[in-house]
Write an enzyme that holds these catalytic residues in place. Structure first.
Site, short mmCIF file in Angstrom:
data_model
loop_
_atom_site.label_atom_id
_atom_site.label_comp_id
_atom_site.label_asym_id
_atom_site.label_seq_id
_atom_site.Cartn_x
_atom_site.Cartn_y
_atom_site.Cartn_z
N TYR A 1 -12.72 49.04 125.41
CA TYR A 1 -13.16 47.76 126.20
C TYR A 1 -12.50 46.66 125.55
O TYR A 1 -12.24 45.71 126.27
CB TYR A 1 -14.81 47.54 125.77
CG TYR A 1 -15.48 46.38 126.08
CD1 TYR A 1 -15.88 46.35 127.51
CD2 TYR A 1 -15.87 45.36 125.22
CE1 TYR A 1 -16.30 45.22 127.92
CE2 TYR A 1 -16.75 44.09 125.67
CZ TYR A 1 -16.67 44.05 126.91
OH TYR A 1 -17.28 42.98 127.57
N SER B 1 -14.80 39.03 125.18
CA SER B 1 -15.63 39.36 124.24
C SER B 1 -15.17 39.31 122.84
O SER B 1 -13.82 39.19 122.67
CB SER B 1 -16.06 40.80 124.38
OG SER B 1 -16.79 41.46 123.20
N SER B 2 -15.91 39.01 121.74
CA SER B 2 -15.48 38.77 120.46
C SER B 2 -14.92 40.30 119.97
O SER B 2 -14.30 39.98 118.77
CB SER B 2 -16.58 38.27 119.40
OG SER B 2 -17.60 39.01 119.65
N CYS B 3 -15.19 41.50 120.56
CA CYS B 3 -14.71 42.67 120.20
C CYS B 3 -13.15 42.64 120.29
O CYS B 3 -12.39 43.73 119.75
CB CYS B 3 -15.37 43.74 120.73
SG CYS B 3 -14.65 43.91 122.33
N HIS C 1 -26.98 46.54 124.05
CA HIS C 1 -26.51 46.17 122.37
C HIS C 1 -27.48 46.04 121.55
O HIS C 1 -28.76 46.45 121.89
CB HIS C 1 -25.75 44.56 123.15
CG HIS C 1 -24.65 44.85 123.75
ND1 HIS C 1 -24.38 44.39 125.09
CD2 HIS C 1 -23.46 45.03 123.45
CE1 HIS C 1 -23.30 44.71 125.51
NE2 HIS C 1 -22.55 44.81 124.71
N ASN D 1 -21.81 37.76 120.38
CA ASN D 1 -22.97 38.82 120.97
C ASN D 1 -24.08 37.86 121.51
O ASN D 1 -24.47 37.09 121.16
CB ASN D 1 -23.71 39.62 119.87
CG ASN D 1 -22.74 40.34 118.99
OD1 ASN D 1 -22.35 41.49 119.45
ND2 ASN D 1 -22.37 39.95 117.82
N LYS E 1 -10.18 43.63 127.75
CA LYS E 1 -10.44 42.37 127.62
C LYS E 1 -9.18 41.54 127.13
O LYS E 1 -8.94 40.52 127.50
CB LYS E 1 -11.70 41.80 126.78
CG LYS E 1 -13.10 42.65 127.34
CD LYS E 1 -13.29 41.76 128.69
CE LYS E 1 -14.50 42.08 129.31
NZ LYS E 1 -14.80 41.35 130.46
N ASP F 1 -21.44 52.02 111.51
CA ASP F 1 -21.78 50.41 111.30
C ASP F 1 -21.06 49.70 112.31
O ASP F 1 -21.63 48.43 112.78
CB ASP F 1 -21.59 50.00 110.11
CG ASP F 1 -23.03 50.06 108.94
OD1 ASP F 1 -23.89 50.22 109.55
OD2 ASP F 1 -22.70 50.31 107.84
#
Length: 320
Positions: free
Chosen positions: A140, A111-113, A183, A169, A144, A273
């Site tokens: 999370y 994931s990009s997170c 999401h 996303n 990953k 945010d």
């Protein structure tokens, strides 16, 4: 070029009922591959011994690990333990089981997170582990990151052709519309749909609306994954995105238009945010020949239409 995934290869897609996994399974089938699947009731991927036994008996030519416990900001804040522990267990079971079964080709979806909260924009793959993570999804993200390290470790120690992809996303048919675990994009579709149905004149959304996000249709992710399975073999976890981002406020306006909601949109700045901006640099993926094909406005309309026809009352939070 010699392909790393032979025509007709048998591929086990872990997480075939989730948004990403279902799209990848369809793309592989359409490309002529035999896709192997198991539901969570048939095989709990957190169970290392059962997972190892399944892979030993099935002997797939490749594995796609798309199974994960996933969700938006609210779910990450309320359930940090399963977001960390379930994902670690799934990753450990599947990668170790694939190696034990002598499966030499595996694609891990992250994931990009994984990237720092204040990473440079667009985010290059080299930004990994260069700064603090976004606190709202740290468990999370750490799981990953561990998966990426596991992929690299099997490459370095055993010479396995294991690779990793870091999608932005995602959205599309089969998405999760549950109000507590979804999401942002499907959550907004549902919020505006419910407000329209109830005749509400105003919808209040979390945050300020100023963060910028990138959204990729699941069909485009699937095309990128098939391309990577065939042609990519490196320890760098490739970014997978569309190359463009927009503010959450602009996303909300686009979704409201698609749904047909004409009321006011208010913002609650007391709510988080998340990361200010998160756009991926997809230069490496583009060099492989990838280009996204689904424009966001069209993809949102199609996703909303799919939910209206198929998904109401069947929400879920885990790709299985």
């Amino acid at each position: 070029m010699t392909t790393l995934l032979e025509p007709g290869a048998r591929v086990f897609v872990a997480g075939h009922r989730g948004l990403a996994g279902s799209a990848i399974a369809r793309a592989l089938t359409e490309a002529g591959h035999e896709v192997l699947t198991r539901t969570r009731d048939e095989l709990d991927l957190r169970d290392a011994e059962r997972t190892r036994a399944f892979l030993r008996d099935a002997r797939p030519d490749a594995v796609v690990l798309a199974a994960a416990t996933v969700g938006g900001i609210m779910a990450n804040q309320r359930f940090p333990v399963p977001f960390l522990e379930d994902n670690l267990r799934i990753q450990l079971s599947v990668l170790a089981g694939a190696h034990a079964a002598d499966v030499n080709r595996l694609l891990f979806l992250g994931s990009s997170c994984i990237y720092p909260k204040l990473a440079p924009q667009p985010i290059p793959e080299e930004a990994l582990l260069t700064g603090p993570l976004e606190p709202t999804n740290e468990p999370y993200a750490l799981a990953k990151i561990a998966g990426i390290s596991q992929v690299r470790s099997y490459r370095r120690q055993f010479g396995r052709a294991y690779i990793a992809a870091m999608p932005t996303n995602l959205y599309g048919p089969g998405d999760n519309f549950d109000p507590e675990t979804s999401h942002v994009l499907p959550a907004l579709i549902r919020r505006f749909h419910d407000a329209k149905a109830a005749g509400r004149e105003e919808v209040t959304l979390w945050g300020t609306g100023t963060p910028r996000r990138e959204f990729l249709h699941s069909a485009d992710l699937a095309a990128a994954c098939v391309l990577m399975l065939r042609e990519y073999d490196d320890e760098i976890a490739l970014n997978v995105g569309c190359g463009e981002d927009l503010t959450i406020a602009r996303l909300a306006a686009t979704i409201a238009e698609a749904v047909g909601y004409t009321g006011r949109v208010a913002w609650d700045p007391a709510k988080p945010d998340g990361t200010p901006r998160k756009q991926l640099d997809i230069t490496r993926l583009r060099k492989l020949g990838f280009e996204p094909s689904v424009p966001l406005a069209r993809g949102i309309r199609e996703t909303y239409a799919w939910w209206l026809g198929h998904s109401q009352g069947s929400d879920r939070s885990v790709g299985s």
